[in-house]
Motif scaffolding. Structure first.
Motif, mmCIF file in Angstrom:
data_model
loop_
_atom_site.group_PDB
_atom_site.id
_atom_site.type_symbol
_atom_site.label_atom_id
_atom_site.label_comp_id
_atom_site.label_asym_id
_atom_site.label_seq_id
_atom_site.Cartn_x
_atom_site.Cartn_y
_atom_site.Cartn_z
ATOM 1 N N PRO A 177 0.838 -1.204 0.000
ATOM 2 C CA PRO A 177 0.000 0.000 0.000
ATOM 3 C C PRO A 177 0.875 1.259 0.000
ATOM 4 N N LEU A 178 0.635 2.126 -0.966
ATOM 5 C CA LEU A 178 1.424 3.347 -1.079
ATOM 6 C C LEU A 178 1.026 4.354 -0.009
ATOM 7 N N SER A 179 2.012 5.071 0.508
ATOM 8 C CA SER A 179 1.726 6.141 1.461
ATOM 9 C C SER A 179 1.054 7.294 0.719
ATOM 10 N N ASP A 180 0.450 8.197 1.468
ATOM 11 C CA ASP A 180 -0.163 9.375 0.847
ATOM 12 C C ASP A 180 0.875 10.168 0.057
ATOM 13 N N LEU A 181 2.078 10.325 0.625
ATOM 14 C CA LEU A 181 3.137 11.074 -0.058
ATOM 15 C C LEU A 181 3.556 10.381 -1.352
ATOM 16 N N ASP A 182 3.722 9.061 -1.308
ATOM 17 C CA ASP A 182 4.107 8.318 -2.515
ATOM 18 C C ASP A 182 3.020 8.447 -3.594
ATOM 19 N N GLN A 183 1.756 8.366 -3.194
ATOM 20 C CA GLN A 183 0.664 8.534 -4.156
ATOM 21 C C GLN A 183 0.679 9.934 -4.755
ATOM 22 N N GLN A 184 0.861 10.926 -3.899
ATOM 23 C CA GLN A 184 0.864 12.324 -4.341
ATOM 24 C C GLN A 184 2.029 12.598 -5.303
ATOM 25 N N ASP A 185 3.224 12.074 -4.990
ATOM 26 C CA ASP A 185 4.414 12.358 -5.794
ATOM 27 C C ASP A 185 4.541 11.462 -7.023
ATOM 28 N N GLY A 186 3.822 10.336 -7.033
ATOM 29 C CA GLY A 186 3.854 9.448 -8.190
ATOM 30 C C GLY A 186 5.027 8.481 -8.202
ATOM 31 N N PHE A 187 5.682 8.318 -7.075
ATOM 32 C CA PHE A 187 6.779 7.351 -6.949
ATOM 33 C C PHE A 187 6.943 6.968 -5.492
ATOM 34 N N VAL A 188 7.633 5.852 -5.252
ATOM 35 C CA VAL A 188 7.907 5.378 -3.899
ATOM 36 C C VAL A 188 9.231 5.988 -3.455
ATOM 37 N N HIS A 189 9.190 6.705 -2.344
ATOM 38 C CA HIS A 189 10.393 7.308 -1.765
ATOM 39 C C HIS A 189 11.223 6.215 -1.097
ATOM 40 N N LEU A 190 12.457 6.079 -1.509
ATOM 41 C CA LEU A 190 13.372 5.091 -0.946
ATOM 42 C C LEU A 190 14.648 5.792 -0.500
ATOM 43 N N SER A 191 15.494 5.063 0.203
ATOM 44 C CA SER A 191 16.797 5.577 0.622
ATOM 45 C C SER A 191 17.842 4.506 0.400
ATOM 46 N N ALA A 192 19.048 4.931 0.030
ATOM 47 C CA ALA A 192 20.203 4.042 0.064
ATOM 48 C C ALA A 192 20.634 3.946 1.527
ATOM 49 N N SER A 193 21.451 2.972 1.860
ATOM 50 C CA SER A 193 21.830 2.758 3.263
ATOM 51 C C SER A 193 22.422 4.008 3.899
ATOM 52 N N TRP A 194 23.277 4.708 3.169
ATOM 53 C CA TRP A 194 23.930 5.888 3.729
ATOM 54 C C TRP A 194 22.976 7.055 3.899
ATOM 55 N N GLN A 195 21.796 6.977 3.286
ATOM 56 C CA GLN A 195 20.804 8.048 3.392
ATOM 57 C C GLN A 195 19.784 7.807 4.498
ATOM 58 N N VAL A 196 19.693 6.587 4.999
ATOM 59 C CA VAL A 196 18.669 6.264 5.998
ATOM 60 C C VAL A 196 18.745 7.185 7.216
ATOM 61 N N PRO A 197 19.921 7.415 7.823
ATOM 62 C CA PRO A 197 19.943 8.321 8.982
ATOM 63 C C PRO A 197 19.503 9.741 8.636
ATOM 64 N N ILE A 198 19.840 10.211 7.445
ATOM 65 C CA ILE A 198 19.454 11.560 7.017
ATOM 66 C C ILE A 198 17.948 11.630 6.807
ATOM 67 N N THR A 199 17.393 10.640 6.085
ATOM 68 C CA THR A 199 15.952 10.593 5.848
ATOM 69 C C THR A 199 15.201 10.533 7.174
ATOM 70 N N ALA A 200 15.679 9.695 8.081
ATOM 71 C CA ALA A 200 15.029 9.564 9.391
ATOM 72 C C ALA A 200 15.064 10.886 10.146
ATOM 73 N N SER A 201 16.202 11.567 10.124
ATOM 74 C CA SER A 201 16.340 12.836 10.844
ATOM 75 C C SER A 201 15.479 13.940 10.247
ATOM 76 N N LEU A 202 15.315 13.932 8.926
ATOM 77 C CA LEU A 202 14.526 14.976 8.265
ATOM 78 C C LEU A 202 13.021 14.747 8.371
ATOM 79 N N PHE A 203 12.592 13.510 8.150
ATOM 80 C CA PHE A 203 11.160 13.251 8.002
ATOM 81 C C PHE A 203 10.522 12.506 9.169
ATOM 82 N N PHE A 204 11.342 11.982 10.076
ATOM 83 C CA PHE A 204 10.807 11.217 11.212
ATOM 84 C C PHE A 204 11.407 11.701 12.527
ATOM 85 N N LYS A 205 11.803 12.991 12.568
ATOM 86 C CA LYS A 205 12.531 13.508 13.731
ATOM 87 C C LYS A 205 11.721 13.450 15.017
ATOM 88 N N ASP A 206 10.407 13.527 14.931
ATOM 89 C CA ASP A 206 9.569 13.478 16.126
ATOM 90 C C ASP A 206 8.950 12.102 16.361
#
Length: 130
Positions: A31-60
């Motif tokens: 099931p696609l997230s609302d953001l993935d549906q809105q943007d038209g693609f599935v947002h993914l991260s490479a391993s080295w990007q996971v901490p950055i993605t987590a800090s930016l979008f899941f900080k709380d």
């Protein structure tokens, strides 16, 4: 977003962060997230990007799940490495994934006052984020 050439060498795995546990069993079409549906693609991260993605979008967010996906399972044309805010290319899947693409799933939690960067320190050495 401007497409960039893929990194060389290509990572073996890419990762999808989800704020809650994935459905069990994982469906053939995730099931696609609302953001993935809105943007038209599935947002993914490479391993080295996971901490950055987590800090930016899941900080709380105190915890989340990460699905580990084998990149070679996707047609090369379906994965674009798009520049996002000057980064060196985030993988975006123009399509979807499902049970056959998921190698494993893990839950990650932050301790009180802990940052996601701290949570992921040393994670590459433990071998799950590759």
């Amino acid at each position: 977003m401007a497409p960039l050439p893929p990194p060389s060498p290509l990572p073996e795995y890419v990762y999808k962060i989800t704020p809650s546990a994935p459905p069990t069993p994982i469906p053939e079409q995730y099931p696609l997230s609302d953001l993935d549906q809105q943007d038209g693609f599935v947002h993914l991260s490479a391993s080295w990007q996971v901490p950055i993605t987590a800090s930016l979008f899941f900080k709380d967010t105190p915890s989340f799940h990460i699905l580990k996906l084998r990149l070679a399972r996707f047609d090369a044309a379906a994965v674009k490495w798009d520049e996002v805010d000057g980064t060196n290319g985030c993988p975006h899947l123009y399509g979807n994934f499902g049970a056959d693409d998921v190698v494993s799933v893990r839950e990650f939690r932050r301790g009180e006052g802990q940052t996601w960067q701290e949570v992921f320190e040393g994670e590459a050495e433990r071998g799950w984020l590759e």
